[in-house]
Design a protein around this motif. Structure first.
Motif, PDB file in Angstrom:
ATOM      1  N   GLU A  79       0.828  -1.212   0.000  1.00 32.02           N
ATOM      2  CA  GLU A  79       0.000   0.000   0.000  1.00 32.02           C
ATOM      3  C   GLU A  79       0.861   1.261   0.000  1.00 32.02           C
ATOM      4  O   GLU A  79       0.517   2.252  -0.640  1.00 32.02           O
ATOM      5  CB  GLU A  79      -0.925  -0.016   1.221  1.00 32.02           C
ATOM      6  CG  GLU A  79      -2.043  -1.048   1.124  1.00 32.02           C
ATOM      7  CD  GLU A  79      -2.834  -1.172   2.410  1.00 32.02           C
ATOM      8  OE1 GLU A  79      -4.070  -1.353   2.342  1.00 32.02           O
ATOM      9  OE2 GLU A  79      -2.212  -1.101   3.498  1.00 32.02           O
ATOM     10  N   VAL A  80       2.003   1.214   0.705  1.00 35.12           N
ATOM     11  CA  VAL A  80       2.916   2.357   0.696  1.00 35.12           C
ATOM     12  C   VAL A  80       3.507   2.541  -0.699  1.00 35.12           C
ATOM     13  O   VAL A  80       3.601   3.665  -1.211  1.00 35.12           O
ATOM     14  CB  VAL A  80       4.037   2.168   1.735  1.00 35.12           C
ATOM     15  CG1 VAL A  80       5.115   3.245   1.568  1.00 35.12           C
ATOM     16  CG2 VAL A  80       3.471   2.222   3.146  1.00 35.12           C
TER      17      VAL A  80
ATOM     18  N   LEU B 198      -6.785  18.474  -1.461  1.00 39.33           N
ATOM     19  CA  LEU B 198      -7.442  17.190  -1.200  1.00 39.33           C
ATOM     20  C   LEU B 198      -6.542  16.275  -0.370  1.00 39.33           C
ATOM     21  O   LEU B 198      -7.016  15.605   0.559  1.00 39.33           O
ATOM     22  CB  LEU B 198      -7.799  16.515  -2.533  1.00 39.33           C
ATOM     23  CG  LEU B 198      -8.897  17.182  -3.368  1.00 39.33           C
ATOM     24  CD1 LEU B 198      -9.043  16.491  -4.714  1.00 39.33           C
ATOM     25  CD2 LEU B 198     -10.227  17.172  -2.613  1.00 39.33           C
ATOM     26  N   MET B 199      -5.249  16.227  -0.687  1.00 38.77           N
ATOM     27  CA  MET B 199      -4.347  15.361   0.079  1.00 38.77           C
ATOM     28  C   MET B 199      -4.226  15.838   1.521  1.00 38.77           C
ATOM     29  O   MET B 199      -4.181  15.023   2.456  1.00 38.77           O
ATOM     30  CB  MET B 199      -2.966  15.317  -0.589  1.00 38.77           C
ATOM     31  CG  MET B 199      -2.928  14.541  -1.893  1.00 38.77           C
ATOM     32  SD  MET B 199      -1.237  14.290  -2.513  1.00 38.77           S
ATOM     33  CE  MET B 199      -0.748  15.971  -2.940  1.00 38.77           C
ATOM     34  N   GLY B 200      -4.153  17.157   1.713  1.00 37.15           N
ATOM     35  CA  GLY B 200      -4.003  17.687   3.063  1.00 37.15           C
ATOM     36  C   GLY B 200      -5.203  17.403   3.952  1.00 37.15           C
ATOM     37  O   GLY B 200      -5.053  17.265   5.181  1.00 37.15           O
TER      38      GLY B 200
ATOM     39  N   ASN C 125      -8.943   9.215   4.905  1.00 38.27           N
ATOM     40  CA  ASN C 125      -8.654   7.789   4.808  1.00 38.27           C
ATOM     41  C   ASN C 125      -7.789   7.527   3.578  1.00 38.27           C
ATOM     42  O   ASN C 125      -7.493   8.445   2.804  1.00 38.27           O
ATOM     43  CB  ASN C 125      -9.945   6.954   4.752  1.00 38.27           C
ATOM     44  CG  ASN C 125     -10.888   7.423   3.654  1.00 38.27           C
ATOM     45  OD1 ASN C 125     -10.483   7.621   2.509  1.00 38.27           O
ATOM     46  ND2 ASN C 125     -12.156   7.634   4.010  1.00 38.27           N
ATOM     47  N   TYR C 126      -7.414   6.281   3.392  1.00 42.15           N
ATOM     48  CA  TYR C 126      -6.499   5.911   2.301  1.00 42.15           C
ATOM     49  C   TYR C 126      -7.113   6.192   0.930  1.00 42.15           C
ATOM     50  O   TYR C 126      -6.443   6.709   0.027  1.00 42.15           O
ATOM     51  CB  TYR C 126      -6.146   4.435   2.438  1.00 42.15           C
ATOM     52  CG  TYR C 126      -5.119   3.940   1.433  1.00 42.15           C
ATOM     53  CD1 TYR C 126      -3.790   4.322   1.525  1.00 42.15           C
ATOM     54  CD2 TYR C 126      -5.489   3.074   0.410  1.00 42.15           C
ATOM     55  CE1 TYR C 126      -2.847   3.855   0.617  1.00 42.15           C
ATOM     56  CE2 TYR C 126      -4.559   2.592  -0.507  1.00 42.15           C
ATOM     57  CZ  TYR C 126      -3.238   2.999  -0.399  1.00 42.15           C
ATOM     58  OH  TYR C 126      -2.313   2.541  -1.304  1.00 42.15           O
TER      59      TYR C 126
ATOM     60  N   MET D 140      -5.751   8.729  -1.958  1.00 40.08           N
ATOM     61  CA  MET D 140      -5.432   8.270  -3.320  1.00 40.08           C
ATOM     62  C   MET D 140      -6.119   9.149  -4.366  1.00 40.08           C
ATOM     63  O   MET D 140      -5.556   9.397  -5.438  1.00 40.08           O
ATOM     64  CB  MET D 140      -5.864   6.813  -3.484  1.00 40.08           C
ATOM     65  CG  MET D 140      -4.969   5.826  -2.750  1.00 40.08           C
ATOM     66  SD  MET D 140      -3.305   5.735  -3.445  1.00 40.08           S
ATOM     67  CE  MET D 140      -3.638   4.868  -4.972  1.00 40.08           C
ATOM     68  N   PHE D 141      -7.322   9.621  -4.061  1.00 43.56           N
ATOM     69  CA  PHE D 141      -8.001  10.512  -5.014  1.00 43.56           C
ATOM     70  C   PHE D 141      -7.238  11.840  -5.131  1.00 43.56           C
ATOM     71  O   PHE D 141      -7.086  12.386  -6.234  1.00 43.56           O
ATOM     72  CB  PHE D 141      -9.442  10.767  -4.570  1.00 43.56           C
ATOM     73  CG  PHE D 141     -10.189  11.716  -5.472  1.00 43.56           C
ATOM     74  CD1 PHE D 141     -10.538  11.339  -6.759  1.00 43.56           C
ATOM     75  CD2 PHE D 141     -10.524  12.991  -5.037  1.00 43.56           C
ATOM     76  CE1 PHE D 141     -11.218  12.208  -7.602  1.00 43.56           C
ATOM     77  CE2 PHE D 141     -11.198  13.876  -5.875  1.00 43.56           C
ATOM     78  CZ  PHE D 141     -11.545  13.485  -7.154  1.00 43.56           C
TER      79      PHE D 141
END
Length: 536
Positions: free
Chosen positions: A76-77, A121-123, A127-128, A132-133
Motif C-alpha cells: 500500500e505504501v 485534497l491530500m491535506g 482515509n487511504y 489516493m483521489f
C-alpha cells in the motif's frame, strides 16, 4: 536553405553545402552575453517543475507518518508513493494537445491550478481512498507541468544558451525535492495526524505562485507562428534572441517549418487548422514516421526510459529506507540524511547548467552515467557487507551514505537535466508538443513502475546493470546537438548507427566554408559564436 531541403525530402540524411545569408554574418569573437529576458522566461516556466520535485521529496517523509496513521503495509505504501507517476501519464498525454490549442503559457496555468486542488485534497484526506483521489488530481497537474516546461523553454531560448536554459526544469525539480525534504523535517515534530497533512498541503503555495508568475511571460514564438500571429512572434523573438539577425533567422526557419512562405510578412496570416492545432501529428509520429522522425522518437523515448530506469526516483522517495538498511535507525537522522540528498542533487545540477553549452550533451551524459554505474556498484557491495555483518560497521555505513550521495550527484550533473534538454530540442516544430508528451509519458510510466515495485524487488535486482545498458545506448544512438538551431539539427537524425557519417560530412562542410571565406570566421549564427567541431 539546407534545413528547408531536408524538410522537403524526409528521407534525406545528408544536406549539400549551405548557401545561406547567415554565412555572411561575422562570428562574434566571444560568446554573446546571456539574454536576461529569455533567462527570466525560462525561470518562470521552469518553476512548474518544482511541483513534481516537491511531491517526490515530501512523500519520502510523509509516507512514514501516513503508514502509522492508516496502518498500511509495504504494498500500500508503494502504491501510494508511486501511483502519482502513472496518474501523471494522463496529464502528459493531454498536455500536448492542450498546449497546441490554448498555448504553452496557459497550459502552465492549468498545471498549477490542478496541482493546487490536488494538494488541498491530500491535506484534508481522512482515509487511504480519499488520499489516493488527491494523488490522482495532483498527478494530472504534475503531468501537465512535466511536459510543458521544457518545451516552452526550448522554444523561447536562443541557440547559444538553449542547453543552459532548458536545464532549468531539472534545476527546479531538484529544488522541489530539497524543499520537500526540509518540509518533512520541519513538520516532523507535530502530532502524527497533523504533521503529514501540513507536509502535503503546503504544496498549494508554489502552485499559486506559479500560476500568477506565468501570466507575466510571453507566449512561445513557435506557437504564435503556428497560429499565424507573425507580428507577435517577431516581437517575442526580438526580445529572446541574441541579435536582430538571429531573430530574423529564427523566424524564417519557424515559418518554413510551419509551411508559411518566407515572403509573407503580414502581422496575421491564415494557417490551416491541421497545421495550427496539431491534427495528424500522431500519425506522423507513430504510424508513418520518416527515418529521421523514427530516430528522434527512439532517442527521446530511450533517454527518458533510462533516466527513470536508473532508479533515481526510487532513491529519492525511499531514501529513508535506504539509510535505514545502511544502519541509520533514528528518524531524525534519516530525515537529516535525506536533506543531504536533496542538497547534493540541487548543487550538482549547476554543473550541467553551466557546462551544457560549453562541452556538449554527449560528454556530460556519458560521464554522468559512468559515475552512476560506479557508485551503484560500490553501494551494493557496502549494503551486502552490512547485511552479512553481526556488528555495526561505521565505515560501511559511511560508505553507503557517500555512495548514495555520489549516485544522485552523478545523475544531477548529466542524465537528469540532459534527458529534458535533449528531448525538447530534437523534435521538429510540428511534432514537438506531442513528441514531448510521449517522452514525458514514458518518463512517468517508468518511474511509476520502479517506485511501485522498489520495496518488493530491491532484494533481487540491481539498478547498476540497467545503467550500464543505458551508457551503451547513449553512446550508440544519440548524436551531439550542441549549438544547432531547433530546426537545423534535424539533418543529424535518420540512421540509428550511421549518424556519425552524416556528422563527419557536416564537419567537412564547415571546414570548407571556413576555407572559402578566407578564414575570417564566417560561421553559422547558431553555434554560440564558435564552431566546436569536436562535439559533432
Amino acid at each position: 536553405m539546407a534545413v528547408q531541403k531536408a524538410m522537403a525530402d524526409p528521407n534525406l540524411n545528408v544536406v549539400p553545402p549551405r548557401k545561406s545569408p547567415v554565412e555572411d554574418v561575422e562570428a562574434p569573437k566571444k560568446r554573446p552575453p546571456r539574454n536576461k529576458y529569455a533567462l527570466a522566461c525560462a525561470i518562470l516556466a521552469s518553476m512548474t517543475s518544482i511541483l513534481l520535485g516537491y511531491d517526490c521529496g515530501v512523500m519520502s517523509g510523509a509516507a512514514i507518518y501516513i503508514r502509522k496513521e492508516f496502518h498500511l503495509n509495504d504494498v500500500e505504501v508503494e502504491v501510494l508513493v508511486g501511483i502519482i507517476n502513472l496518474y501523471s501519464l494522463l496529464g502528459s498525454a493531454v498536455a500536448g494537445r492542450t498546449s497546441d490549442w490554448v498555448g504553452r503559457r496557459y497550459t502552465m496555468v492549468i498545471a498549477g491550478a490542478i496541482f493546487f486542488v490536488g494538494a488541498i485534497l491530500m491535506g484534508f484526506a481522512t482515509n487511504y481512498a480519499f488520499l489516493m483521489f488527491g494523488r490522482f488530481v495532483a498527478g494530472i497537474g504534475v503531468g501537465y507541468a512535466l511536459m510543458i516546461a521544457p518545451v516552452y523553454t526550448a522554444e523561447v531560448s536562443p541557440a547559444s544558451a538553449r542547453g543552459f536554459l532548458t536545464s532549468f526544469p531539472e534545476v527546479f525539480i531538484n529544488s522541489g525535492v530539497l524543499l520537500g525534504y526540509v518540509s518533512n523535517y520541519a513538520f516532523s515534530k507535530l502530532p502524527t495526524s497533523l504533521g503529514w497533512r501540513f507536509m502535503l498541503g503546503i504544496g498549494v503555495i508554489p502552485s499559486v505562485l506559479l500560476a500568477v508568475g506565468v501570466l507575466a511571460m510571453p507566449e512561445s514564438p513557435r506557437w504564435l507562428v503556428m497560429q499565424g500571429r507573425l507580428g507577435d512572434a517577431k516581437r517575442v523573438l526580438q526580445r529572446t534572441s541574441d541579435s536582430s539577425e538571429e531573430a530574423d533567422l529564427r523566424l524564417a526557419e519557424i515559418k518554413a517549418a510551419a509551411g508559411i512562405p518566407d515572403t509573407c510578412n503580414d502581422e496575421v496570416v491564415i494557417v490551416t487548422r491541421q497545421k495550427s492545432h496539431g491534427e495528424g501529428v500522431w500519425r506522423e509520429l507513430l504510424l508513418h514516421p520518416t527515418p529521421a522522425v523514427r530516430h528522434v522518437l527512439i532517442a527521446a523515448v530511450g533517454i527518458h526510459f533510462f533516466q527513470q530506469a536508473s532508479g533515481i526516483d526510487a532513491a529519492v522517495l525511499y531514501s529513508p529506507r535506504i539509510f535505514e538498511k545502511a544502519g541509520v535507525t533514528s528518524s531524525d537522522h534519516k530525515l537529516l540524511a535525506t536533506i543531504a540528498v536533496g542538497f547534493c542533487k540541487t548543487i550538482f545540477i549547476l554543473v550541467s547548467t553551466f557546462f551544457l553549452d560549453r562541452v556538449g550533451r554527449r560528454p556530460l551524459l556519458l560521464a554522468s552515467v559512468a559515475g552512476m554505474i560506479l557508485s551503484l556498484t560500490i553501494l551494493g557491495c557496502g549494503l551486502t557487507i552490512i547485511d552479512h555483518s553481526s556488528e555495526k560497521l561505521m565505515w560501511a555505513i559511511g560508505l553507503c551514505i557517500a555512495m548514495t550521495l555520489t549516485f544522485v550527484a552523478s545523475f544531477s550533473m548529466g542524465l537528469g537535466p540532459i534527458a529534458w534538454v535533449y528531448s525538447s530540442e530534437i523534435f521538429p516544430l510540428r511534432l514537438r508538443a506531442q513528441g514531448g508528451s510521449i517522452a514525458a509519458g514514458v518518463n512517468r510510466a517508468t518511474s511509476g513502475l520502479i517506485t511501485m515495485t522498489f520495496l518488493s524487488l530491491s532484494k533481487g535486482i540491481t539498478i547498476g546493470a540497467v545503467a550500464a545498458v543505458a551508457w551503451a545506448f547513449f553512446f550508440t544512438v544519440l548524436p551531439e546537438t550542441q549549438g544547432q538551431t531547433l530546426e537545423d539539427m534535424q539533418v543529424l537524425f535518420g540512421s540509428l548507427t550511421g549518424w556519425r557519417s552524416v556528422a563527419r560530412k557536416l564537419k567537412m562542410e564547415a571546414v570548407e566554408v571556413g576555407k572559402s571565406d578566407g578564414g575570417k570566421g564566417h560561421v553559422q549564427l547558431a553555434t554560440n559564436g564558435h564552431t566546436d567541431l569536436k562535439q559533432i
